[in-house]
Design an enzyme around this catalytic site. Sequence first.
Site, PDB file in Angstrom:
ATOM      1  N   LYS A 173      14.855  40.842  89.826  1.00 42.67           N
ATOM      2  CA  LYS A 173      14.985  41.774  90.949  1.00 42.67           C
ATOM      3  C   LYS A 173      16.273  42.563  90.783  1.00 42.67           C
ATOM      4  O   LYS A 173      17.348  42.106  91.155  1.00 42.67           O
ATOM      5  CB  LYS A 173      15.069  40.966  92.254  1.00 42.67           C
ATOM      6  CG  LYS A 173      14.477  41.607  93.503  1.00 42.67           C
ATOM      7  CD  LYS A 173      14.995  42.922  93.922  1.00 42.67           C
ATOM      8  CE  LYS A 173      16.288  42.850  94.682  1.00 42.67           C
ATOM      9  NZ  LYS A 173      16.838  44.202  94.911  1.00 42.67           N
ATOM     10  N   GLU A 248      27.472  34.527  90.622  1.00 41.47           N
ATOM     11  CA  GLU A 248      28.590  35.310  90.107  1.00 41.47           C
ATOM     12  C   GLU A 248      28.899  36.359  91.194  1.00 41.47           C
ATOM     13  O   GLU A 248      28.155  37.324  91.347  1.00 41.47           O
ATOM     14  CB  GLU A 248      28.137  35.917  88.780  1.00 41.47           C
ATOM     15  CG  GLU A 248      28.868  37.118  88.278  1.00 41.47           C
ATOM     16  CD  GLU A 248      30.369  36.914  88.336  1.00 41.47           C
ATOM     17  OE1 GLU A 248      30.826  35.860  87.895  1.00 41.47           O
ATOM     18  OE2 GLU A 248      31.035  37.805  88.843  1.00 41.47           O
ATOM     19  N   CYS A 282      33.545  43.677  89.335  1.00 43.17           N
ATOM     20  CA  CYS A 282      34.077  42.487  90.009  1.00 43.17           C
ATOM     21  C   CYS A 282      35.341  41.983  89.328  1.00 43.17           C
ATOM     22  O   CYS A 282      36.068  41.172  89.868  1.00 43.17           O
ATOM     23  CB  CYS A 282      33.042  41.382  90.016  1.00 43.17           C
ATOM     24  SG  CYS A 282      32.437  41.012  88.380  1.00 43.17           S
ATOM     25  N   GLU A 384      37.734  42.018  99.336  1.00 44.30           N
ATOM     26  CA  GLU A 384      37.230  42.800  98.199  1.00 44.30           C
ATOM     27  C   GLU A 384      36.839  44.197  98.688  1.00 44.30           C
ATOM     28  O   GLU A 384      36.034  44.324  99.601  1.00 44.30           O
ATOM     29  CB  GLU A 384      36.021  42.122  97.559  1.00 44.30           C
ATOM     30  CG  GLU A 384      35.558  42.855  96.299  1.00 44.30           C
ATOM     31  CD  GLU A 384      34.292  42.288  95.709  1.00 44.30           C
ATOM     32  OE1 GLU A 384      33.328  42.069  96.458  1.00 44.30           O
ATOM     33  OE2 GLU A 384      34.260  42.067  94.498  1.00 44.30           O
TER      34      GLU A 384
HETATM   35  O1  TXE Z   1      25.553  43.359  96.469  1.00 40.90           O
HETATM   36  P1  TXE Z   1      24.425  42.559  97.164  1.00 40.90           P
HETATM   37  P2  TXE Z   1      25.731  44.884  96.537  1.00 40.90           P
HETATM   38  C1  TXE Z   1      30.244  42.962  95.820  1.00 40.90           C
HETATM   39  C2  TXE Z   1      30.962  44.188  96.300  1.00 40.90           C
HETATM   40  C3  TXE Z   1      29.895  44.971  96.967  1.00 40.90           C
HETATM   41  C4  TXE Z   1      29.157  43.838  97.662  1.00 40.90           C
HETATM   42  C5  TXE Z   1      27.761  44.266  97.995  1.00 40.90           C
HETATM   43  O2  TXE Z   1      31.908  43.813  97.275  1.00 40.90           O
HETATM   44  O3  TXE Z   1      30.385  45.861  97.951  1.00 40.90           O
HETATM   45  O4  TXE Z   1      29.129  42.785  96.687  1.00 40.90           O
HETATM   46  O5  TXE Z   1      27.248  44.892  96.807  1.00 40.90           O
HETATM   47  C6  TXE Z   1      20.036  41.497  96.203  1.00 40.90           C
HETATM   48  N1  TXE Z   1      18.436  37.439  98.933  1.00 40.90           N
HETATM   49  N2  TXE Z   1      29.742  43.082  94.465  1.00 40.90           N
HETATM   50  O6  TXE Z   1      25.120  45.581  97.715  1.00 40.90           O
HETATM   51  O7  TXE Z   1      24.052  43.095  98.494  1.00 40.90           O
HETATM   52  C7  TXE Z   1      20.207  42.996  96.182  1.00 40.90           C
HETATM   53  O8  TXE Z   1      18.959  43.642  96.381  1.00 40.90           O
HETATM   54  C8  TXE Z   1      18.279  37.731  97.620  1.00 40.90           C
HETATM   55  C9  TXE Z   1      30.351  42.282  93.448  1.00 40.90           C
HETATM   56  O9  TXE Z   1      25.284  45.287  95.178  1.00 40.90           O
HETATM   57  O10 TXE Z   1      24.896  41.189  97.087  1.00 40.90           O
HETATM   58  C10 TXE Z   1      20.744  43.210  94.778  1.00 40.90           C
HETATM   59  O11 TXE Z   1      19.693  43.201  93.841  1.00 40.90           O
HETATM   60  N3  TXE Z   1      18.758  38.861  97.035  1.00 40.90           N
HETATM   61  C11 TXE Z   1      29.361  42.027  92.347  1.00 40.90           C
HETATM   62  C12 TXE Z   1      21.655  41.995  94.595  1.00 40.90           C
HETATM   63  O12 TXE Z   1      21.182  41.015  95.525  1.00 40.90           O
HETATM   64  C13 TXE Z   1      19.440  39.721  97.822  1.00 40.90           C
HETATM   65  C14 TXE Z   1      28.721  43.289  91.855  1.00 40.90           C
HETATM   66  C15 TXE Z   1      23.119  42.286  94.896  1.00 40.90           C
HETATM   67  O13 TXE Z   1      23.163  42.828  96.197  1.00 40.90           O
HETATM   68  C16 TXE Z   1      19.643  39.491  99.204  1.00 40.90           C
HETATM   69  C17 TXE Z   1      28.162  44.025  92.963  1.00 40.90           C
HETATM   70  C18 TXE Z   1      19.103  38.287  99.752  1.00 40.90           C
HETATM   71  N4  TXE Z   1      19.239  37.986 101.040  1.00 40.90           N
HETATM   72  C19 TXE Z   1      28.671  43.904  94.241  1.00 40.90           C
HETATM   73  N5  TXE Z   1      20.366  40.544  99.707  1.00 40.90           N
HETATM   74  C20 TXE Z   1      29.952  41.358  91.112  1.00 40.90           C
HETATM   75  N6  TXE Z   1      30.441  40.127  91.235  1.00 40.90           N
HETATM   76  O14 TXE Z   1      29.904  41.936  90.051  1.00 40.90           O
HETATM   77  C21 TXE Z   1      20.590  41.385  98.677  1.00 40.90           C
HETATM   78  N7  TXE Z   1      20.032  40.902  97.538  1.00 40.90           N
END
Ligand code: TXE
Length: 480
Positions: A173, A248, A282, A384
């Site tokens: 996904k 992660e 990140c 963050e």
């Molecule tokens: O992450 P999300 P996003 C951090 C950064 C960013 C925040 C949100 O602070 O602002 O996370 O970013 C899926 N059950 N990082 O929006 O929302 C979603 O569809 C299962 C750090 O990208 O966590 C996407 O495919 N899946 C990070 C994935 O999870 C779910 C890099 C990430 O989405 C879900 C990116 C659920 N309930 C953001 N909700 C790093 N460590 O590199 C969402 N998703």
Amino acid sequence: MERILNYIGGELIAPQSGKYLENVEPATGKVYGEIPDSEAADVDLAVKAAQAAFPVWSKTSRAERSKLMLKVADLIDQNLEELAMAESKDNGKPIKLARAVDIPRASANMRFFATAILHESSEAHQTDDEAINVTVKSPLGVVGCISPWNLPLYLFTWKIAPALASGNTVVAKPSEITPMTAYLFSKLCIEAGLPKGVLNIVHGLGPKVGQAVVEHNDTQAISFTGGTKTGKQIAATAAPMFKKLSLELGGKNPNIIFADCDFDKALKTSLQSSFANQGQICLCGSRIFIERPIYEQFRDAFVEKASKLKIGSPYDDSTQVGALVSAQHLEKVMSYVKIAQEEGGRLLCGGQIVEVEGECSQGFYLQPAVFEGLAYDCRTNQEEIFGPVVTLTPFDTEDDVLEMANSTDYGLSATVWTSNLNRANRISRDLHSGIVWVNCWLFRDLRTPFGGVKNSGAGREGGWDALDFFTEKKNICIKY
Ligand code: TXE
């Protein structure tokens, strides 16, 4: 309008609901495509396809699995330009970065694990002259891989490569914000002849599709990269189901610069570790701690260069800072620029929304912001932000800087600049993080364990750690 489809059972198919979501181009702020608004029913179809493919794929020889994965890697390289353009258009990152980092790393991920499985050894333990114990590893079955929007194909392949290499079948996904390269990747898998159902990609919203992958009874493990908040939600769903979890998550990484550092190298690399990918990595070092004797010299040099970074169209080769990934994310980052000022921070440069000329005038652009004068434990320095916003803080002793560096709820990576080897060892040992870079940043060896502590996640990716995560170990004891 570029409409993308799910990849299930080897076919590119529409979501069963027939509903689609808009896909926005960060560079222009305009809708340029549509992505499936999939639901649990689509995930169930994908899991069933993965289950049907598992018996043969898990028994396919390592050499055969390796050959197929290497073919996909070659196709990524052959389609570098199209994939880089798609990544830049979907994420807003400079095309130069997508060409040099994102796409080459995606094929490197496939190659690394396609070859690792050819060299994996098995453990055995001899019990005196009475028995031999053999550790046998087998694939888990159908696994879920959920990836974020910041390094879309890079992190998508970082998960699915070890999963496939170790004989699992996958329901993946990608982020709904940057789905394009995963879609193009599915076409390359079809071209490479990956057997139907081995990899399945279901596009759509996280709380709907991602959640369905996590809670499905027949996914045996979940590998997730994304925000800490989402990580907690996933853990709450998966833990009572006793699923293996690799999380992660976010980071708030310290970049520690001692007076005896190589000043020019520390300055040049700190600009990258602060603002690469618009600060949306990140591993970015958003809290810069500088030993007092060189604080003003470093601050002035850093601000001078940061204020000159070229912000603009991601499609222009000379652009150094592209568009942030979405209007919502730009708003979130801008809210931290405001918080920093309310907390008493002095804005030394940037922090304004940038109007880019021409076709990109409605895009999401922010001038990289540099603050000083903030308390190390204020919100700006604890939360963050995930954008081009960094803080500068002077320090006097190693104890001071360790206390500040270790003060957040995160613990992903850290960077230390010093020419004193003993100090480098001392500080690295005492930093609360999963990764420490000394006199470098983002210098990656894929064999090394990758992951963080505290709110930065649980588990390690990379090397044998990744292959161990995607397999189950059984000990067979054979009495002489
Ligand atoms: O992450 P999300 P996003 C951090 C950064 C960013 C925040 C949100 O602070 O602002 O996370 O970013 C899926 N059950 N990082 O929006 O929302 C979603 O569809 C299962 C750090 O990208 O966590 C996407 O495919 N899946 C990070 C994935 O999870 C779910 C890099 C990430 O989405 C879900 C990116 C659920 N309930 C953001 N909700 C790093 N460590 O590199 C969402 N998703």
